[in-house]
Design a protein around this motif. Sequence first.
Motif, PDB file in Angstrom:
ATOM      1  N   THR A 167       7.215  -1.903 -12.852  1.00 29.91           N
ATOM      2  CA  THR A 167       6.075  -1.353 -11.852  1.00 29.91           C
ATOM      3  C   THR A 167       4.721  -1.090 -12.401  1.00 29.91           C
ATOM      4  O   THR A 167       4.779   0.114 -13.646  1.00 29.91           O
ATOM      5  CB  THR A 167       7.195  -0.346 -11.103  1.00 29.91           C
ATOM      6  N   PHE A 168       3.732  -1.369 -11.369  1.00 29.71           N
ATOM      7  CA  PHE A 168       2.112  -1.197 -11.632  1.00 29.71           C
ATOM      8  C   PHE A 168       1.693  -0.306 -10.570  1.00 29.71           C
ATOM      9  O   PHE A 168       1.954  -0.158  -9.179  1.00 29.71           O
ATOM     10  CB  PHE A 168       1.876  -2.404 -11.966  1.00 29.71           C
ATOM     11  N   ILE A 169       1.280   1.245 -10.846  1.00 31.15           N
ATOM     12  CA  ILE A 169       0.862   2.016  -9.836  1.00 31.15           C
ATOM     13  C   ILE A 169      -0.438   2.121  -9.432  1.00 31.15           C
ATOM     14  O   ILE A 169      -0.888   2.898 -10.792  1.00 31.15           O
ATOM     15  CB  ILE A 169       2.001   3.431 -10.047  1.00 31.15           C
ATOM     16  N   SER A 170      -1.118   1.869  -8.806  1.00 27.23           N
ATOM     17  CA  SER A 170      -2.499   2.563  -8.652  1.00 27.23           C
ATOM     18  C   SER A 170      -2.797   3.946  -8.034  1.00 27.23           C
ATOM     19  O   SER A 170      -2.389   3.175  -6.920  1.00 27.23           O
ATOM     20  CB  SER A 170      -3.437   0.979  -8.455  1.00 27.23           C
ATOM     21  N   LEU A 171      -3.147   4.674  -8.549  1.00 29.42           N
ATOM     22  CA  LEU A 171      -3.420   6.140  -7.642  1.00 29.42           C
ATOM     23  C   LEU A 171      -5.122   6.740  -7.616  1.00 29.42           C
ATOM     24  O   LEU A 171      -5.711   5.986  -8.849  1.00 29.42           O
ATOM     25  CB  LEU A 171      -2.566   6.995  -8.433  1.00 29.42           C
ATOM     26  N   PRO A 172      -5.537   6.799  -6.271  1.00 28.46           N
ATOM     27  CA  PRO A 172      -6.901   7.056  -6.829  1.00 28.46           C
ATOM     28  C   PRO A 172      -6.652   8.542  -7.548  1.00 28.46           C
ATOM     29  O   PRO A 172      -5.725   9.516  -7.597  1.00 28.46           O
ATOM     30  CB  PRO A 172      -6.939   8.650  -5.063  1.00 28.46           C
ATOM     31  N   GLY A 173      -7.859   8.972  -8.222  1.00 30.18           N
ATOM     32  CA  GLY A 173      -8.340   9.446  -9.306  1.00 30.18           C
ATOM     33  C   GLY A 173      -8.033  11.206  -8.734  1.00 30.18           C
ATOM     34  O   GLY A 173      -8.116  12.343  -9.767  1.00 30.18           O
ATOM     35  N   VAL A 174      -8.928  12.023  -7.415  1.00 31.66           N
ATOM     36  CA  VAL A 174      -8.838  13.161  -6.508  1.00 31.66           C
ATOM     37  C   VAL A 174      -7.144  14.144  -6.530  1.00 31.66           C
ATOM     38  O   VAL A 174      -6.244  13.289  -6.079  1.00 31.66           O
ATOM     39  CB  VAL A 174      -9.295  13.204  -5.719  1.00 31.66           C
ATOM     40  N   PRO A 175      -6.784  14.395  -7.630  1.00 25.76           N
ATOM     41  CA  PRO A 175      -6.581  15.483  -7.493  1.00 25.76           C
ATOM     42  C   PRO A 175      -5.270  15.611  -7.220  1.00 25.76           C
ATOM     43  O   PRO A 175      -4.197  15.156  -6.317  1.00 25.76           O
ATOM     44  CB  PRO A 175      -6.661  16.583  -9.267  1.00 25.76           C
ATOM     45  N   TYR A 176      -5.213  16.126  -5.672  1.00 27.95           N
ATOM     46  CA  TYR A 176      -4.927  16.579  -4.478  1.00 27.95           C
ATOM     47  C   TYR A 176      -4.519  15.131  -4.055  1.00 27.95           C
ATOM     48  O   TYR A 176      -2.956  15.430  -3.331  1.00 27.95           O
ATOM     49  CB  TYR A 176      -5.553  17.188  -3.601  1.00 27.95           C
ATOM     50  N   GLU A 177      -5.396  14.516  -4.044  1.00 24.65           N
ATOM     51  CA  GLU A 177      -5.030  12.981  -3.440  1.00 24.65           C
ATOM     52  C   GLU A 177      -3.943  12.046  -3.796  1.00 24.65           C
ATOM     53  O   GLU A 177      -2.901  12.162  -3.812  1.00 24.65           O
ATOM     54  CB  GLU A 177      -5.846  11.862  -3.066  1.00 24.65           C
ATOM     55  N   MET A 178      -3.825  12.552  -5.388  1.00 22.99           N
ATOM     56  CA  MET A 178      -2.911  11.826  -6.235  1.00 22.99           C
ATOM     57  C   MET A 178      -1.531  12.673  -6.044  1.00 22.99           C
ATOM     58  O   MET A 178      -0.603  11.632  -6.400  1.00 22.99           O
ATOM     59  CB  MET A 178      -3.925  11.776  -7.260  1.00 22.99           C
ATOM     60  N   PRO A 191       0.686  -0.765  -0.043  1.00 16.30           N
ATOM     61  CA  PRO A 191      -0.301  -0.250  -0.169  1.00 16.30           C
ATOM     62  C   PRO A 191       0.484   1.342   0.151  1.00 16.30           C
ATOM     63  O   PRO A 191       1.895   1.645   1.127  1.00 16.30           O
ATOM     64  CB  PRO A 191      -0.866  -0.327   1.176  1.00 16.30           C
ATOM     65  N   LEU A 192       0.277   2.073  -0.808  1.00 18.50           N
ATOM     66  CA  LEU A 192       0.640   3.909  -0.915  1.00 18.50           C
ATOM     67  C   LEU A 192      -0.245   4.589   0.496  1.00 18.50           C
ATOM     68  O   LEU A 192      -1.321   4.696   0.332  1.00 18.50           O
ATOM     69  CB  LEU A 192       1.307   4.218  -2.364  1.00 18.50           C
ATOM     70  N   MET A 193       0.708   4.498   1.680  1.00 19.06           N
ATOM     71  CA  MET A 193      -0.724   5.784   2.468  1.00 19.06           C
ATOM     72  C   MET A 193      -0.730   6.638   2.089  1.00 19.06           C
ATOM     73  O   MET A 193      -0.175   7.542   1.476  1.00 19.06           O
ATOM     74  CB  MET A 193      -0.240   5.326   3.900  1.00 19.06           C
ATOM     75  N   ASN A 194      -2.154   6.634   1.623  1.00 17.50           N
ATOM     76  CA  ASN A 194      -2.651   8.395   1.490  1.00 17.50           C
ATOM     77  C   ASN A 194      -3.460   8.775   2.731  1.00 17.50           C
ATOM     78  O   ASN A 194      -4.303   8.391   2.994  1.00 17.50           O
ATOM     79  CB  ASN A 194      -4.291   8.109   0.227  1.00 17.50           C
ATOM     80  N   THR A 195      -2.775   9.985   3.027  1.00 11.10           N
ATOM     81  CA  THR A 195      -3.221  10.280   4.606  1.00 11.10           C
ATOM     82  C   THR A 195      -4.199  11.705   4.404  1.00 11.10           C
ATOM     83  O   THR A 195      -4.623  11.965   5.192  1.00 11.10           O
ATOM     84  CB  THR A 195      -2.036  11.416   5.000  1.00 11.10           C
ATOM     85  N   LEU A 196      -4.738  11.791   2.749  1.00 13.68           N
ATOM     86  CA  LEU A 196      -5.920  13.192   2.390  1.00 13.68           C
ATOM     87  C   LEU A 196      -6.754  11.976   2.023  1.00 13.68           C
ATOM     88  O   LEU A 196      -7.970  13.287   2.178  1.00 13.68           O
ATOM     89  CB  LEU A 196      -4.892  13.659   1.739  1.00 13.68           C
TER      90      LEU A 196
END
Lengths: 416, 416
Positions: free
Chosen positions: B146-157, B127-132
Amino acid sequence: MLAEIITIGDELLIGQVVDTNSAFISKQLNKIGVSVYQITSIQDDKVHILQALGEAEQRADIIICTGGLGPTKDDITKKTIAEYFNDTLIRDSSVLKNIESIWKQHVRTELLQVNKDQALIPSKSKPLMNTLGTAPGMWLEKGEKTFISLPGVPYEMEALVCKQVIPKLKERYNCPYILHKTLIVYGLGESALAARIESWEDALPKHIKLAYLPNLGKMRLRLSTKGFDEAQLQLDVQGQIDKVIPLIKEEYAGLEDEDGSVEIVIAKHLTKRNRTLAIAESCTGGSVAERFTSNSGASTFFKGGVVTYSTQSKINVLKVSEADIASHSVVSAQVAEAMAINSKALFQSDYAVATTGNAGPTKGDSDAEVGTVYIAIATNAEVYSKEFNFGNSRLKVINKAVNKALEMLLKEIFKN
Amino acid sequence: MLAEIITIGDELLIGQVVDTNSAFISKQLNKIGVSVYQITSIQDDKVHILQALGEAEQRADIIICTGGLGPTKDDITKKTIAEYFNDTLIRDSSVLKNIESIWKQHVRTELLQVNKDQALIPSKSKPLMNTLGTAPGMWLEKGEKTFISLPGVPYEMEALVCKQVIPKLKERYNCPYILHKTLIVYGLGESALAARIESWEDALPKHIKLAYLPNLGKMRLRLSTKGFDEAQLQLDVQGQIDKVIPLIKEEYAGLEDEDGSVEIVIAKHLTKRNRTLAIAESCTGGSVAERFTSNSGASTFFKGGVVTYSTQSKINVLKVSEADIASHSVVSAQVAEAMAINSKALFQSDYAVATTGNAGPTKGDSDAEVGTVYIAIATNAEVYSKEFNFGNSRLKVINKAVNKALEMLLKEIFKN
């Protein structure tokens, strides 16, 4: 009917330019019942363009490329499309005439050979005349499929899409009707909203798709459907909207305008009721005003605004009392409310909204914590304000404050 | 080292949301020497996501997905990535802890099962910890890829990219250095510029790529290169810049800031010289102010602005003379210059820039043709203005006027 959009240009892949063309084209295609299956951004590179064209052709009926049509050497889209169609470039006399006419009207310098060469198009293509620039659009057909190449400069592309591409596509294909309706919800997170409307969501008919779009304190809930019976689709979606609004309860803030957003809803209501608005901004720095003035018709209801970025300007321009600033600081309910009242008086408007806060990254003229924002609303009857903390990322603070100011204004206007 | 970005979400394909995430990620990857080969936007659809992952894996070393990680039913990215890796979802206790802590701090409503389920991640992922926000990022490795999956909300990403993705990528790969330098050129078309610098362009060494980026009256000329010897690359590119500037002649307006644009160049110069700015806007409606205030440090030089959208507000707030308006109309050199002089006095600044014009689509309080804009500059020594016609598309008129106002200001500041 499926489309794919290929946007071409190294500037997109290095993040120098945000691709806004795709969203514009997608919206226009959607209106005539064409769904966009994929958007692909690639470099100005022959092999890559050929590969993207080939992949898109396998998946979509309509392939639209933008970019790479300039007169300079880094632009290779036209040559590459000709290669894809086993075609050669020929000089089109109508395009050349258009280029010469644009040159005469707008350019003082000499018409160069590279500009004249913009009249070269694949022999199998029909030109789409670009009256705003020298790069023509191109239309190519291959069996039932259509390939369209457009310049990347947004306003040239937009004019070509609206005036030529969309009418031609409607003529060539029998397209279904696509309908999107978006509900605006404020003050409720994604999962809390989902819990409230769960039974309704589970019972949604298969042909209506639901999407949650969260963004900085605002949620949008979109219902989408398509088919050939426009009237029936409208009825179906409206029926679902009527069912879900009572479930969302008081956090429901209205329907989003088809092409717009909350500021357009506010603009419509103010215009309809013949009411006017003034804006006083500190931390939002002109962004609230910009949201209104980018839409046509703003002058009907928007009297004006001030951006009092310095403490001194709050005193000189908005006549905020020095004593209030001294005892409460520039980031306070008192100052926000004074900004709202005084800007309302200065611009002689019915409503005023004011923002003062600290967007960071460092503390400014106030001791307020980074992220602290006060937003005030003044009406003919009252003034009030609310305190927020929008975190410590500058752009996030500004954008959340803008959204919250619009939300407070919308709720105030809907009160009556 | 090649990356591909896959942005997932129906809202992108119907044009409801412009994909700004890709540009942000591309810029950050570029800084550590990773080139983005392709950006692909696709729907929230299992088959489509699997296909896009497969294609990207064949072409790139690093695959970054954004979007589709929300708690609601339309978000299927996580399940689909697990399927792509023949993996199952397991509950990660550190992620669950983070979700519970965010909930406690920011949310008043109950923590629901759907939110707890956001702690489910593929067993092969870290996991990549999302503090926001409650959606964690995920990091998966497959051989060298490497595969990376990130949230789409801009400031969290954005926070996840800067704080976790970039440092981890630098650790895992030996990346080359990528260098872009961009020259700003005003008042010269693409082909005229190309003609001036043709011999220089033809002699450019193969490892330096050149791109022309035209946009609404402004040209940007970008030189790009990459390699492992940073110092040598800097020297090479600077050498080419030194050669080309004399060829561009007086239309050269400066180097674009690495992360920014002309308003950042102006901001730097004003700050360095301890000079201040005021802005008076009519047709640009707050957009000039917004360009400055969206960057941090604006309060150092920006005193404030007014958006005098109505004629009455030009008289009341900016004290433009009624007689001048009556005899010359609100869209005139006289009014633009008065707005500049008076806003300079009102905000006690060293410079002021003012815009007044008719952005359309209909004529406003003035008889001026749609597209007519006057821009004025006031300094401690003088005031002057210029007349323009920016055509008949509202947003184009506004944006061209903003660019032109910034250009005039830049040239004025560079005079001394």
